[in-house]
Design an enzyme around this catalytic site. Structure first.
Site: not given
Length: 782
Positions: A395, A398, A468
């Site tokens: 997760d 970035e 998301d």
């Protein structure tokens, strides 16, 4: 003359040209040229017959560039050099490069002299800048395209557009935005601008340009004649995609989050009791000790002993239920974790706050090779070698940036300022885990679910999800062109949260029983069944199938229908995985890949081929009773659900039953259907239905192996080739090629020919011709 295995005097050939004072001699190199002009040093080098590298630096300031994406070394090929007036022309068997040493302009042609792309005269700019205390440049490169030339790629962009012409983008990888400085043209070429900084992409009537931070302009021109050929060149340059295990193409169930080991086990048991197929459960965050919920132990890669008292037994129980576990791990560490302490002591933390807010968690420096190994050491000891999980959920790759300040981008990394390398964070993080896992255990293929990506990430078994996203019809619609542009960058694995992540807006009027949310979820699941990964996940509302009703209610039954269709197509999907890995194929194929000569396809981003045979047109509107679908010209089609035969080259309006996604099968398709199973490897493929869709000649290769491990790289697998000759109605099943332990020696193929009186959708119980096959060639007249 040839620039290959040629004499040393030819290797140092210099062609002197009378030009202005800015232009100097053009010097021949082994497979290209170098020269100085317009205050730049320029080097052009053929990496292969189809790939040319262009490298530019400010004159007198050489720079030793080591790519994070490119894994290819230049091949030894034959390159011919000629003069055309004051211009130098380099030519391989596939590409011609014309260099103007006065202006720095570079024109790229195919072998027949057709202009493909122009690197603009005077189109490169180096503007001196300070990069966090280090002298650097803002670099800009401009290209000229045909006015009507469609281009694709650039990244996963949620703007519901397919062609990237006449658009501008701030290329900064964040949640839901995943960029690479790359574009592909309908003319059959692509450009990868090898730069990892926060950048700009801009296309307008004057030019297409990239702009970013760096010490050089470094781009690769790749010519493949068509989209498949381009993707083959991208993978040749930056890495092939490995196969994922068979189970990775089954159904995944996840949520934010399962709080205890018993909770996830009960979910699996309930799926098994309901006999709804499932292969994978995913464990989201905070399985680690929460330290009074301060998050100071965030991502400690260890287990809370109250909620996960016996994690090894937990995973063993999951495996006994014939399922697999993916477990989340993050790039940031809370301040009281052992990992953070070691990374801090070795100056391997990038000192900005990452998720979760107010926790003090900060990301590690993925650009440092030693840091990648340290990360894996903890992950392996605390999880992989300890509990034997089957894959990773990476997760925030970035990564998330809390309380974002511009000065944070000036923070140092192993390779320079964070600003200069930010967009490659996911690439490096995925690489560290995939490479180290394989060193630790070569018998288990790496399976990685990740929230970001960059060109080259396909090398590491990564499957990027769209982030998301909110649970809405508009967002569902945006997923499709975003996915198609992403996969055109050569990265084949992509998925989204089925139903959308944030679903709080649907809590009114019944939540999971809200009719509109139910329909949205079903439509998203239908789309998910035709993505490389089929994964249900979200927050606010639980997503397990029984939360929408009982068997016999439309929403439960519609979901089960999609899941079972996915499992029946596993022989097709796994064979497509082999095509992706072995032949540089693509799972989600925009229509321009197979029908580029049909200009109607050039801006269609809401439908695609899944594999090479199944056209998918997801329904993305509420209460849509009918749905328009364009069937490309050049081939005819079958409605999957009715077997109706339809001429190509037209838009049709089809009924869109809420439990059926519009699907169309190319004439000439040979489509295998697998057994009814509860998990991917439950039954051997000893009795497959082989469905023939007449109307054109066709071929299909059925691929099989041990379903996991890397033995397929040692040619331990088998293939069976099927060939349909439409004129004579002959089906040829060729000799089986190859072998592997546990391979079926004999089997039955149930041959079906699609038509008005044969199977539709689920063909169970329909008549067909049963053929016993023992690995030897069979020719059938049908």
């Amino acid at each position: 003359m040839k620039f290959s295995k040629i004499t040393s005097c030819m290797l140092t050939l210099a062609v002197f040209i009378a030009v202005n004072l800015n232009a100097q001699s053009v010097e021949g190199t082994r497979q290209g040229v170098k020269f100085a002009t317009q205050n730049m040093d320029i080097q052009i080098e053929f990496y292969s017959n189809n790939i040319v590298r262009v490298f530019k630096t400010p004159q007198g300031f050489p720079y030793n560039k080591k790519s994070l994406s490119v894994v290819k070394s230049p091949e030894m090929i034959s390159v011919k050099s000629t003069q055309k007036g004051n211009k130098t022309v380099l030519e391989s068997s596939s590409i011609q490069v014309e260099v103007n040493p006065e202006t720095g302009g570079i024109s790229l042609y195919d072998s027949n002299g057709k202009l493909l792309l122009k690197d603009k005269d005077f189109g490169t700019q180096f503007s001196a800048t300070d990069d966090a205390g280090t002298p650097s440049y803002t670099v800009r490169e401009g290209f000229l395209l045909d006015s009507d030339e469609a281009i694709y790629g650039v990244g996963q962009i949620m703007d519901n557009k397919f062609s990237r012409r006449n658009s501008s983008h701030h290329m900064q990888n964040e949640n839901m935005s995943t960029y690479s400085p790359y574009f592909m043209s309908v003319k059959g070429y692509a450009v990868f601008w090898d730069n990892y900084s926060i950048s700009k992409f801009n296309d307008n009537a004057q030019e297409l340009s990239f702009e970013g931070l760096g010490h050089c302009v470094d781009y690769y021109f790749m010519y493949g004649k068509n989209a498949d050929g381009v993707i083959a060149q991208v993978r040749d340059l930056t890495g092939k995609a490995p196969m994922l295990p068979l189970w990775a193409y089954g159904f995944f169930q996840s949520k934010e989050r399962y709080h205890t080991e018993d909770e996830s086990l009960e979910v699996l048991k309930k799926y098994r009791n309901l006999k709804v197929p499932i292969d994978v459960v995913i464990q989201d965050w905070r399985y680690w000790p929460e330290f009074n919920k301060s998050d100071s132990l965030w991502n400690s890669q260890s287990f809370d002993r109250q909620r996960f008292p016996n994690p090894k037994k937990w995973v063993d129980e999951i495996h006994k239920l014939n399922a697999k576990l993916l477990i989340v791990t993050w790039p940031g560490f809370g301040p009281k974790t052992e990992q953070r302490k070691e990374f801090d002591s070795k100056k391997m933390i990038i000192n900005f706050d990452t998720w979760p807010p107010k926790s003090g968690a900060r990301p590690y420096d993925v650009y440092n090779p030693e840091a990648l190994n340290i990360y894996w050491r903890y992950l392996n000891k605390g999880i992989f070698s300890y509990i034997g999980n089957d894959g990773w959920w990476l997760d925030s790759t970035e990564p998330d940036h809390i309380n974002r300040k511009d000065s944070d981008y000036d923070l140092p990394t192993h390779l320079g300022s964070y600003r200069s390398v930010k967009n490659a964070y996911s690439l490096m993080h995925n690489k560290g885990i995939a490479v180290n896992q394989r060193k630790s255990n070569d018998s288990k293929r790496a399976v990685i679910l990740t929230r970001s990506g960059f060109i080259g990430q396909q090398l590491y078994g990564s499957n990027t999800w769209s982030g998301d996203v909110v649970s809405s019809w508009e967002m569902l619609e945006k997923q499709i062109p975003a996915a198609l542009n992403y996969t055109l960058m050569g990265i084949p694995n992509w998925n989204s949260d089925i139903g959308g992540f944030f679903a709080g807006g649907w809590k009114k009027d019944g939540g999971n029983k809200n009719p509109e949310f139910q329909e949205l979820y079903v439509r998203w699941m239908q789309f998910g069944a035709f993505c490389p990964m089929m994964r249900s996940h979200g927050t606010d509302l639980p997503r397990e199938i029984w939360n929408f009703g009982e068997r016999g209610t439309w929403c439960f039954d519609a979901q089960e229908k999609s899941i079972k269709l996915r499992y029946s197509l596993l022989p097709y999907i796994y064979s497509t995985s082999w095509d992706v890995s072995s032949n540089n194929g693509t799972f989600m194929r925009p229509l321009i890949m197979d029908f580029v000569s049909d200009k109607n396809t050039h801006n269609i981003g809401n439908e695609y081929l899944f594999g090479r045979s199944i056209l998918v047109a997801p329904v993305t509107k509420y209460k849509a009773k009918e749905w328009s679908v364009y069937l490309p010209n050049g081939i005819d089609w079958y409605d999957f659900w009715t077997n109706a035969y339809i001429k190509g080259g037209q838009t049709i309006v089809t009924e869109s039953a809420v439990d059926e996604i519009p699907l169309y099968i190319k004439a000439g398709t040979i489509l295998p259907f697998g057994p009814n199973v509860q998990y991917a490897t439950e039954k051997k493929w000893d009795n497959l239905e082989i469905r023939i869709y007449p109307g054109a000649d066709g071929e299909f290769t059925l691929y099989e192996d041990e379903n996991d491990n890397y033995n397929y790289e040692k040619n331990i697998y088998s293939i069976i080739k099927f060939k349909w000759t439409d004129k004579t109605k002959m089906l040829t099943i060729e000799n089986r090629e190859g072998s592997f332990p546990g391979m079926l020696k004999s089997r039955v193929f149930k041959i079906m020919v699609a038509g008005p009186n044969t199977a539709v959708g689920d063909s169970s119980g329909q008549p067909g011709k049963n053929i016993s096959y023992k690995g030897k060639k069979i020719v059938l007249k049908l």
